[in-house]
Design a protein around this motif. Structure first.
Motif, PDB file in Angstrom:
ATOM      1  N   ARG A 157       0.366   0.392 -12.119  1.00 39.77           N
ATOM      2  CA  ARG A 157      -0.788   0.732 -12.950  1.00 39.77           C
ATOM      3  C   ARG A 157      -1.668  -0.477 -13.235  1.00 39.77           C
ATOM      4  NH1 ARG A 157       3.356   4.086 -15.218  1.00 39.77           N
ATOM      5  NH2 ARG A 157       4.064   2.300 -16.428  1.00 39.77           N
ATOM      6  N   ILE A 158      -1.032  -1.609 -13.613  1.00 46.81           N
ATOM      7  CA  ILE A 158      -1.814  -2.797 -13.951  1.00 46.81           C
ATOM      8  C   ILE A 158      -2.447  -3.390 -12.699  1.00 46.81           C
ATOM      9  CG2 ILE A 158      -1.711  -5.133 -14.871  1.00 46.81           C
ATOM     10  CD1 ILE A 158       0.487  -4.158 -16.777  1.00 46.81           C
ATOM     11  N   GLY A 159      -1.697  -3.473 -11.615  1.00 42.44           N
ATOM     12  CA  GLY A 159      -2.247  -4.008 -10.374  1.00 42.44           C
ATOM     13  C   GLY A 159      -3.459  -3.234  -9.905  1.00 42.44           C
ATOM     14  N   GLN A 160      -3.397  -1.920 -10.003  1.00 44.33           N
ATOM     15  CA  GLN A 160      -4.547  -1.095  -9.599  1.00 44.33           C
ATOM     16  C   GLN A 160      -5.732  -1.296 -10.532  1.00 44.33           C
ATOM     17  OE1 GLN A 160      -3.473   3.048  -8.668  1.00 44.33           O
ATOM     18  NE2 GLN A 160      -1.403   2.338  -8.179  1.00 44.33           N
ATOM     19  N   GLU A 168      -5.306   7.804  -0.093  1.00 47.74           N
ATOM     20  CA  GLU A 168      -6.499   8.035  -0.905  1.00 47.74           C
ATOM     21  C   GLU A 168      -6.696   6.954  -1.971  1.00 47.74           C
ATOM     22  OE1 GLU A 168      -3.257  10.937  -2.457  1.00 47.74           O
ATOM     23  OE2 GLU A 168      -3.947  10.075  -0.557  1.00 47.74           O
ATOM     24  N   ILE A 169      -5.579   6.387  -2.476  1.00 50.73           N
ATOM     25  CA  ILE A 169      -5.706   5.303  -3.453  1.00 50.73           C
ATOM     26  C   ILE A 169      -6.148   4.025  -2.746  1.00 50.73           C
ATOM     27  CG2 ILE A 169      -4.484   3.898  -5.146  1.00 50.73           C
ATOM     28  CD1 ILE A 169      -2.649   6.217  -5.687  1.00 50.73           C
ATOM     29  N   GLU A 170      -5.576   3.753  -1.576  1.00 54.63           N
ATOM     30  CA  GLU A 170      -6.023   2.596  -0.798  1.00 54.63           C
ATOM     31  C   GLU A 170      -7.513   2.689  -0.497  1.00 54.63           C
ATOM     32  OE1 GLU A 170      -3.899   1.892   2.777  1.00 54.63           O
ATOM     33  OE2 GLU A 170      -2.186   0.952   1.798  1.00 54.63           O
ATOM     34  N   ASP A 171      -7.966   3.880  -0.133  1.00 51.10           N
ATOM     35  CA  ASP A 171      -9.389   4.059   0.186  1.00 51.10           C
ATOM     36  C   ASP A 171     -10.253   3.831  -1.045  1.00 51.10           C
ATOM     37  OD1 ASP A 171      -8.679   4.652   2.761  1.00 51.10           O
ATOM     38  OD2 ASP A 171      -8.838   6.823   2.533  1.00 51.10           O
ATOM     39  N   GLU A 172      -9.814   4.353  -2.177  1.00 46.75           N
ATOM     40  CA  GLU A 172     -10.580   4.182  -3.427  1.00 46.75           C
ATOM     41  C   GLU A 172     -10.714   2.708  -3.781  1.00 46.75           C
ATOM     42  OE1 GLU A 172      -9.936   4.611  -8.216  1.00 46.75           O
ATOM     43  OE2 GLU A 172      -8.526   5.617  -6.866  1.00 46.75           O
ATOM     44  N   LEU A 173      -9.628   1.952  -3.625  1.00 46.04           N
ATOM     45  CA  LEU A 173      -9.621   0.540  -3.996  1.00 46.04           C
ATOM     46  C   LEU A 173     -10.087  -0.374  -2.868  1.00 46.04           C
ATOM     47  CD1 LEU A 173      -6.166   0.420  -5.850  1.00 46.04           C
ATOM     48  CD2 LEU A 173      -8.438   0.652  -6.872  1.00 46.04           C
ATOM     49  N   GLU A 174     -10.296   0.219  -1.680  1.00 41.83           N
ATOM     50  CA  GLU A 174     -10.619  -0.565  -0.486  1.00 41.83           C
ATOM     51  C   GLU A 174      -9.612  -1.695  -0.326  1.00 41.83           C
ATOM     52  OE1 GLU A 174     -14.700  -1.761  -0.462  1.00 41.83           O
ATOM     53  OE2 GLU A 174     -15.426   0.189  -1.141  1.00 41.83           O
ATOM     54  N   ALA A 175      -8.338  -1.320  -0.421  1.00 44.30           N
ATOM     55  CA  ALA A 175      -7.255  -2.298  -0.446  1.00 44.30           C
ATOM     56  C   ALA A 175      -6.524  -2.355   0.884  1.00 44.30           C
ATOM     57  CB  ALA A 175      -6.276  -1.952  -1.567  1.00 44.30           C
ATOM     58  N   THR A 176      -6.181  -3.567   1.288  1.00 42.82           N
ATOM     59  CA  THR A 176      -5.416  -3.800   2.508  1.00 42.82           C
ATOM     60  C   THR A 176      -3.963  -4.075   2.141  1.00 42.82           C
ATOM     61  OG1 THR A 176      -7.334  -4.733   3.643  1.00 42.82           O
ATOM     62  CG2 THR A 176      -5.162  -5.274   4.542  1.00 42.82           C
ATOM     63  N   TYR A 177      -3.059  -3.304   2.737  1.00 44.34           N
ATOM     64  CA  TYR A 177      -1.625  -3.442   2.440  1.00 44.34           C
ATOM     65  C   TYR A 177      -0.974  -4.451   3.385  1.00 44.34           C
ATOM     66  CZ  TYR A 177       3.359  -2.308   2.319  1.00 44.34           C
ATOM     67  OH  TYR A 177       4.727  -2.377   2.235  1.00 44.34           O
ATOM     68  N   TRP A 178      -0.113  -5.288   2.822  1.00 46.24           N
ATOM     69  CA  TRP A 178       0.677  -6.245   3.603  1.00 46.24           C
ATOM     70  C   TRP A 178       2.148  -5.955   3.377  1.00 46.24           C
ATOM     71  CZ3 TRP A 178      -1.389  -9.736   6.975  1.00 46.24           C
ATOM     72  CH2 TRP A 178      -2.778  -9.943   6.890  1.00 46.24           C
ATOM     73  N   ASP A 179       2.839  -5.603   4.428  1.00 45.19           N
ATOM     74  CA  ASP A 179       4.281  -5.411   4.333  1.00 45.19           C
ATOM     75  C   ASP A 179       4.982  -6.749   4.134  1.00 45.19           C
ATOM     76  OD1 ASP A 179       6.748  -3.738   4.693  1.00 45.19           O
ATOM     77  OD2 ASP A 179       7.008  -5.088   6.389  1.00 45.19           O
ATOM     78  N   SER A 180       4.407  -7.810   4.689  1.00 46.44           N
ATOM     79  CA  SER A 180       4.972  -9.157   4.565  1.00 46.44           C
ATOM     80  C   SER A 180       4.260  -9.916   3.445  1.00 46.44           C
ATOM     81  CB  SER A 180       4.819  -9.920   5.887  1.00 46.44           C
ATOM     82  OG  SER A 180       5.081 -11.299   5.700  1.00 46.44           O
ATOM     83  N   LEU A 181       5.007 -10.267   2.407  1.00 43.85           N
ATOM     84  CA  LEU A 181       4.434 -11.067   1.322  1.00 43.85           C
ATOM     85  C   LEU A 181       4.042 -12.444   1.835  1.00 43.85           C
ATOM     86  CD1 LEU A 181       3.701 -11.512  -1.631  1.00 43.85           C
ATOM     87  CD2 LEU A 181       6.103 -12.080  -2.070  1.00 43.85           C
ATOM     88  N   ASP A 182       4.837 -13.015   2.735  1.00 45.31           N
ATOM     89  CA  ASP A 182       4.517 -14.332   3.296  1.00 45.31           C
ATOM     90  C   ASP A 182       3.148 -14.335   3.958  1.00 45.31           C
ATOM     91  OD1 ASP A 182       6.956 -15.198   2.449  1.00 45.31           O
ATOM     92  OD2 ASP A 182       7.811 -15.523   4.442  1.00 45.31           O
ATOM     93  N   GLN A 183       2.879 -13.309   4.742  1.00 41.10           N
ATOM     94  CA  GLN A 183       1.598 -13.250   5.438  1.00 41.10           C
ATOM     95  C   GLN A 183       0.444 -13.067   4.460  1.00 41.10           C
ATOM     96  OE1 GLN A 183       1.353 -10.764   8.918  1.00 41.10           O
ATOM     97  NE2 GLN A 183       3.494 -11.137   9.482  1.00 41.10           N
TER      98      GLN A 183
END
Length: 328
Positions: A160-163, A187-202
């Motif tokens: 919730r806070i991150g979003q 749909e949430i990714e699209d709303e936030l225009e957010a890119t997901y990273w499976d690797s935290l290092d990357q």
């Protein structure tokens, strides 16, 4: 259990409207001096209470719960975080635990953005010069910081806070990247225009600002250790409004001192109020005393949730904000 016979012990001072309403509903023991209870005082409080209302500064472990006796039936935590409570032992002893989720979301997100701006725009440095009466007028190269518009923001923990942080950061023109235990719905990714990273290092190696918004659990302790911090850009900024234990504070301090990181805005610390003194010496670090949820509105709403949880329990029902094993 009838509400009028319910004994409630509150470990710290709460906003006056909250304490007044509690007194109207229950048999309440308030902490008039706001003195933090030590280990023995907490155990004694649990022995004489049907309900304990602790907060984040009250660490309650297995041995304390074992010494508490059989009277305690509900720990109605004043706050959303529960890492200071031994939830498993409480459940084994038949003690319910509730918290106050959702209330602090917007206030904490506001503070996250405030810290980003304070660090990148060097606000404390400017404030210090003004308070010292040392300002000699405007100059083209004085107090130059950096804009956050166009920068990559990495969010560690997209709950919730991150979003809420992402929504605010988008308004500043930041590019949103995130790492989370589970990927968000499309749909949430699209709303936030957010890119997901499976690797935290990357992710951390690519972002300009990193916002810590994940809880403290055994799996997130020192998630940002020395190795991972060294993956970040030399001018990157870290903001933490979640839990201090997520970052190796000594490693962070060393890297800030040697210029391996650009700056940090910290509202929480690895060892509570005991802060690495070297952090205070750094001009590129902004330190706040755990103010993320410190609004009048937020603290009263937290108290209202506590009251609802206690009253619902007193009426023989499950508290609406009951902490479940699936949450941790």
């Amino acid at each position: 259990m009838p509400a009028q016979r319910l004994s409630v012990v509150v470990t710290r001072r709460l906003p006056e409207p909250v304490e007044t309403r509690m007194t109207e509903l229950f048999e309440v023991e308030l902490n008039e001096t706001d003195t933090r209870m030590d280990r023995e005082a907490l155990i004694e409080a649990m022995r004489r209470a049907d309900v304990l209302v602790p907060c984040v500064t009250d660490r309650i472990d297995q041995s304390m719960l074992a010494a508490a006796g059989d009277r305690l039936k509900l720990i109605a935590n004043y706050g959303a975080g529960i890492d200071h409570l031994d939830i498993q032992t409480a459940r084994q002893r038949g003690i319910l635990v509730s918290n106050t989720p959702d209330v602090v979301t917007e206030d904490t997100a506001d503070m996250t953005i405030a810290l980003m701006l304070a660090v990148t725009r060097r606000i404390p440095e400017g404030l210090a010069v003004m308070q010292a009466g040392a300002w000699r007028g405007w100059a083209p190269t004085a107090f130059m910081g950096g804009r956050i518009g166009g920068r990559r923001l990495g969010i560690l923990g997209m709950g919730r806070i991150g979003q809420a942080v992402a929504r605010r950061a988008r308004a500043f023109g930041m590019q949103i990247h995130y790492h989370n235990r589970k990927r968000l719905r499309p749909e949430i990714e699209d709303e936030l225009e957010a890119t997901y990273w499976d690797s935290l290092d990357q992710m951390v190696s690519r972002v300009d600002v990193l916002s810590i918004n994940c809880p403290h659990t055994p799996s997130t302790f020192h998630l940002l250790n020395a190795r991972r911090l060294k993956l970040m850009k030399n001018d990157a900024v870290i903001v933490n409004t979640s839990r201090g234990e997520v970052i190796d504070e000594n490693a962070l301090t060393r890297m800030l001192r040697t210029g391996e990181l650009g700056g940090a805005g910290l509202d929480v610390f690895e060892h509570g109020h005991e802060i690495n003194p070297r952090l205070r010496e750094l001009p590129n670090v902004v330190l706040l005393p755990h103010m993320g949820s410190a609004t009048i509105e937020g603290r009263i709403e937290m108290g209202e949730k506590v009251i609802i949880n206690i009253k619902t329990f007193a009426d023989g029902h499950r508290p609406p904000d009951l902490v479940l094993p699936s949450m941790f």
